[in-house]
Write a protein that holds these residues in place. Structure first.
Motif, mmCIF file in Angstrom:
data_model
loop_
_atom_site.group_PDB
_atom_site.id
_atom_site.type_symbol
_atom_site.label_atom_id
_atom_site.label_comp_id
_atom_site.label_asym_id
_atom_site.label_seq_id
_atom_site.Cartn_x
_atom_site.Cartn_y
_atom_site.Cartn_z
ATOM 1 N N VAL A 26 40.496 16.281 2.003
ATOM 2 C CA VAL A 26 41.242 15.386 2.888
ATOM 3 C C VAL A 26 42.429 16.101 3.524
ATOM 4 C CG1 VAL A 26 42.579 13.241 2.966
ATOM 5 C CG2 VAL A 26 40.560 13.386 1.507
ATOM 6 N N GLU A 27 43.184 16.859 2.705
ATOM 7 C CA GLU A 27 44.360 17.594 3.178
ATOM 8 C C GLU A 27 44.400 18.946 2.483
ATOM 9 O OE1 GLU A 27 48.185 15.612 2.991
ATOM 10 O OE2 GLU A 27 47.168 13.680 2.899
ATOM 11 N N LEU A 28 45.105 19.873 3.153
ATOM 12 C CA LEU A 28 45.154 21.226 2.614
ATOM 13 C C LEU A 28 46.369 21.943 3.182
ATOM 14 C CD1 LEU A 28 43.042 22.849 0.926
ATOM 15 C CD2 LEU A 28 42.100 23.620 3.077
ATOM 16 N N ASP A 29 47.056 22.698 2.328
ATOM 17 C CA ASP A 29 48.045 23.656 2.811
ATOM 18 C C ASP A 29 48.048 24.842 1.860
ATOM 19 O OD1 ASP A 29 49.949 23.148 0.702
ATOM 20 O OD2 ASP A 29 50.764 21.483 1.843
ATOM 21 N N GLU A 30 49.039 25.723 1.963
ATOM 22 C CA GLU A 30 49.004 26.967 1.198
ATOM 23 C C GLU A 30 49.094 26.800 -0.307
ATOM 24 O OE1 GLU A 30 51.674 26.831 3.644
ATOM 25 O OE2 GLU A 30 50.414 27.618 5.233
ATOM 26 N N SER A 68 41.850 28.672 -3.467
ATOM 27 C CA SER A 68 41.142 29.266 -2.328
ATOM 28 C C SER A 68 41.981 29.185 -1.060
ATOM 29 C CB SER A 68 39.793 28.574 -2.121
ATOM 30 O OG SER A 68 38.942 28.780 -3.224
ATOM 31 N N ALA A 69 42.643 28.051 -0.847
ATOM 32 C CA ALA A 69 43.510 27.907 0.332
ATOM 33 C C ALA A 69 44.666 28.895 0.258
ATOM 34 C CB ALA A 69 44.022 26.479 0.441
ATOM 35 N N ALA A 70 45.247 29.051 -0.937
ATOM 36 C CA ALA A 70 46.368 29.975 -1.103
ATOM 37 C C ALA A 70 45.934 31.422 -0.897
ATOM 38 C CB ALA A 70 46.984 29.816 -2.493
ATOM 39 N N ARG A 71 44.686 31.734 -1.220
ATOM 40 C CA ARG A 71 44.160 33.090 -1.089
ATOM 41 C C ARG A 71 43.400 33.294 0.228
ATOM 42 N NH1 ARG A 71 44.156 36.182 -6.056
ATOM 43 N NH2 ARG A 71 46.211 35.692 -6.868
ATOM 44 N N VAL A 95 39.012 7.802 -5.449
ATOM 45 C CA VAL A 95 40.159 8.437 -6.098
ATOM 46 C C VAL A 95 40.606 9.616 -5.241
ATOM 47 C CG1 VAL A 95 40.967 9.681 -8.145
ATOM 48 C CG2 VAL A 95 39.406 7.735 -8.399
ATOM 49 N N LEU A 96 41.917 9.688 -4.970
ATOM 50 C CA LEU A 96 42.485 10.866 -4.317
ATOM 51 C C LEU A 96 42.955 11.815 -5.407
ATOM 52 C CD1 LEU A 96 44.479 9.384 -1.315
ATOM 53 C CD2 LEU A 96 42.269 10.538 -1.296
ATOM 54 N N VAL A 97 42.553 13.063 -5.295
ATOM 55 C CA VAL A 97 42.827 14.080 -6.305
ATOM 56 C C VAL A 97 43.692 15.151 -5.642
ATOM 57 C CG1 VAL A 97 41.786 15.700 -7.935
ATOM 58 C CG2 VAL A 97 40.551 13.606 -7.299
ATOM 59 N N GLU A 98 44.977 15.201 -6.018
ATOM 60 C CA GLU A 98 45.915 16.152 -5.422
ATOM 61 C C GLU A 98 46.234 17.261 -6.409
ATOM 62 O OE1 GLU A 98 50.149 16.263 -3.063
ATOM 63 O OE2 GLU A 98 49.888 14.740 -4.622
ATOM 64 N N ALA A 99 45.857 18.475 -6.067
ATOM 65 C CA ALA A 99 46.147 19.648 -6.893
ATOM 66 C C ALA A 99 47.258 20.443 -6.222
ATOM 67 C CB ALA A 99 44.906 20.518 -7.053
ATOM 68 N N VAL A 100 48.340 20.677 -6.972
ATOM 69 C CA VAL A 100 49.482 21.441 -6.466
ATOM 70 C C VAL A 100 49.637 22.676 -7.338
ATOM 71 C CG1 VAL A 100 51.970 21.434 -6.045
ATOM 72 C CG2 VAL A 100 50.627 19.341 -5.658
ATOM 73 N N LEU A 101 49.607 23.846 -6.707
ATOM 74 C CA LEU A 101 49.798 25.092 -7.451
ATOM 75 C C LEU A 101 51.261 25.218 -7.839
ATOM 76 C CD1 LEU A 101 47.630 27.545 -5.321
ATOM 77 C CD2 LEU A 101 46.992 26.322 -7.409
ATOM 78 N N THR A 102 51.505 25.369 -9.122
ATOM 79 C CA THR A 102 52.877 25.542 -9.601
ATOM 80 C C THR A 102 53.228 27.014 -9.774
ATOM 81 O OG1 THR A 102 52.153 25.267 -11.888
ATOM 82 C CG2 THR A 102 52.922 23.290 -10.724
ATOM 83 N N LYS A 103 52.199 27.843 -9.939
ATOM 84 C CA LYS A 103 52.397 29.297 -10.001
ATOM 85 C C LYS A 103 51.085 29.960 -9.630
ATOM 86 C CE LYS A 103 53.673 33.232 -12.660
ATOM 87 N NZ LYS A 103 54.484 33.887 -13.556
ATOM 88 N N LEU A 104 51.189 30.947 -8.757
ATOM 89 C CA LEU A 104 50.018 31.717 -8.366
ATOM 90 C C LEU A 104 50.379 33.184 -8.450
ATOM 91 C CD1 LEU A 104 47.133 31.872 -7.259
ATOM 92 C CD2 LEU A 104 48.120 31.759 -4.956
ATOM 93 N N GLY A 105 49.785 33.857 -9.432
ATOM 94 C CA GLY A 105 50.018 35.283 -9.602
ATOM 95 C C GLY A 105 48.787 36.075 -9.202
ATOM 96 N N ARG A 106 48.824 37.370 -9.479
ATOM 97 C CA ARG A 106 47.670 38.214 -9.171
ATOM 98 C C ARG A 106 46.476 37.883 -10.056
ATOM 99 N NH1 ARG A 106 47.116 43.507 -9.482
ATOM 100 N NH2 ARG A 106 48.156 43.560 -11.482
ATOM 101 N N ARG A 107 46.738 37.533 -11.324
ATOM 102 C CA ARG A 107 45.652 37.349 -12.290
ATOM 103 C C ARG A 107 45.546 35.939 -12.861
ATOM 104 N NH1 ARG A 107 44.121 42.275 -14.686
ATOM 105 N NH2 ARG A 107 42.139 41.257 -14.940
ATOM 106 N N MET A 108 46.560 35.088 -12.619
ATOM 107 C CA MET A 108 46.549 33.732 -13.178
ATOM 108 C C MET A 108 47.042 32.735 -12.132
ATOM 109 S SD MET A 108 45.571 34.114 -16.403
ATOM 110 C CE MET A 108 46.057 32.646 -17.267
ATOM 111 N N ALA A 109 46.528 31.496 -12.235
ATOM 112 C CA ALA A 109 46.994 30.396 -11.388
ATOM 113 C C ALA A 109 47.196 29.171 -12.265
ATOM 114 C CB ALA A 109 45.973 30.101 -10.292
ATOM 115 N N PHE A 110 48.244 28.408 -11.960
ATOM 116 C CA PHE A 110 48.583 27.198 -12.698
ATOM 117 C C PHE A 110 48.699 26.046 -11.697
ATOM 118 C CE2 PHE A 110 50.053 30.821 -14.988
ATOM 119 C CZ PHE A 110 49.902 30.526 -16.328
ATOM 120 N N ALA A 111 48.193 24.876 -12.080
ATOM 121 C CA ALA A 111 48.255 23.737 -11.163
ATOM 122 C C ALA A 111 48.500 22.444 -11.921
ATOM 123 C CB ALA A 111 46.963 23.621 -10.366
#
Length: 146
Positions: A26-30, A68-71, A95-111
Motif C-alpha cells: 500500500v505504501e513504501l519509503d526508505e 528490500s525498499a531500503a536496499r 489488516v494493514l501491516v506496517e513494518a518500520v526498520l529500527t536499524k539496518l546494518g550491513r549484516r542485520m536488520a531490525f523492525a
C-alpha cells in the motif's frame, strides 16, 4: 522503489502459500512498508477470527519488503527472530501491516511491525523481527579450503 515494484518482489520471491495470503503493498519509503492483508474466510479459524499464523506471516513478509525498499531491491535474507503479541481479534476486516526498520546494518536488520484492523487505528497485533543479511560479496568468492 514503488509499491508496484515491491508487489513484483512479493510475486517473485515468496512461496506459493505466502502469495495465497493476497498481500499487496500500500505504501513504501526508505525505512517503512505498509502491506494490506485482505480478509478471507480461508485465513479464519473457529469463530471466524483471522488466524495468528496469517498475521505472523504477514509481519514477516512486510519486513522483507521494508528491507528490500531500503536496499533498493530484493536481497537474500533470513529471519533470525520474530516475536508477536496479539491484542485484538480480527473478524471480517482487512489488516494493514506496517513494518518500520529500527536499524539496518550491513549484516542485520531490525523492525517493529504494527497491525491494525481495517482502516482504523485499532491495533490488532505488534511484532518485532530480526533478520540476517548474508554478505553478498562472499557469494562471488570461491569457497575457502581448510
Amino acid at each position: 522503489m514503488t509499491p508496484a515494484e515491491a508487489d513484483k518482489i512479493l510475486a517473485g520471491n515468496f512461496a506459493p502459500w505466502v502469495q495465497d495470503l493476497g498481500l499487496t503493498v500500500v505504501e513504501l519509503d526508505e525505512r517503512r512498508a505498509v502491506l494490506r492483508l485482505p480478509w478471507s474466510t480461508r485465513l479464519a479459524r473457529e469463530g471466524g477470527v483471522l488466524s495468528g499464523q496469517a498475521l505472523m506471516a504477514a509481519a514477516d513478509t512486510a519486513t522483507v519488503i521494508a528491507v528490500s525498499a531500503a536496499r533498493s531491491g530484493f536481497v537474500p535474507m533470513t529471519t533470525v527472530q520474530q516475536s508477536t503479541s496479539f491484542q485484538r481479534a480480527v473478524v471480517d476486516a482487512d489488516v494493514l501491516v506496517e513494518a518500520v526498520l529500527t536499524k539496518l546494518g550491513r549484516r542485520m536488520a531490525f523492525a517493529d511491525i504494527t497491525m491494525t484492523a481495517g482502516d482504523t487505528a485499532e491495533i490488532t497485533a505488534r511484532a518485532s523481527t530480526v533478520y540476517a543479511l548474508p554478505d553478498q560479496s562472499s557469494r562471488d568468492r570461491p569457497p575457502q579450503v581448510p
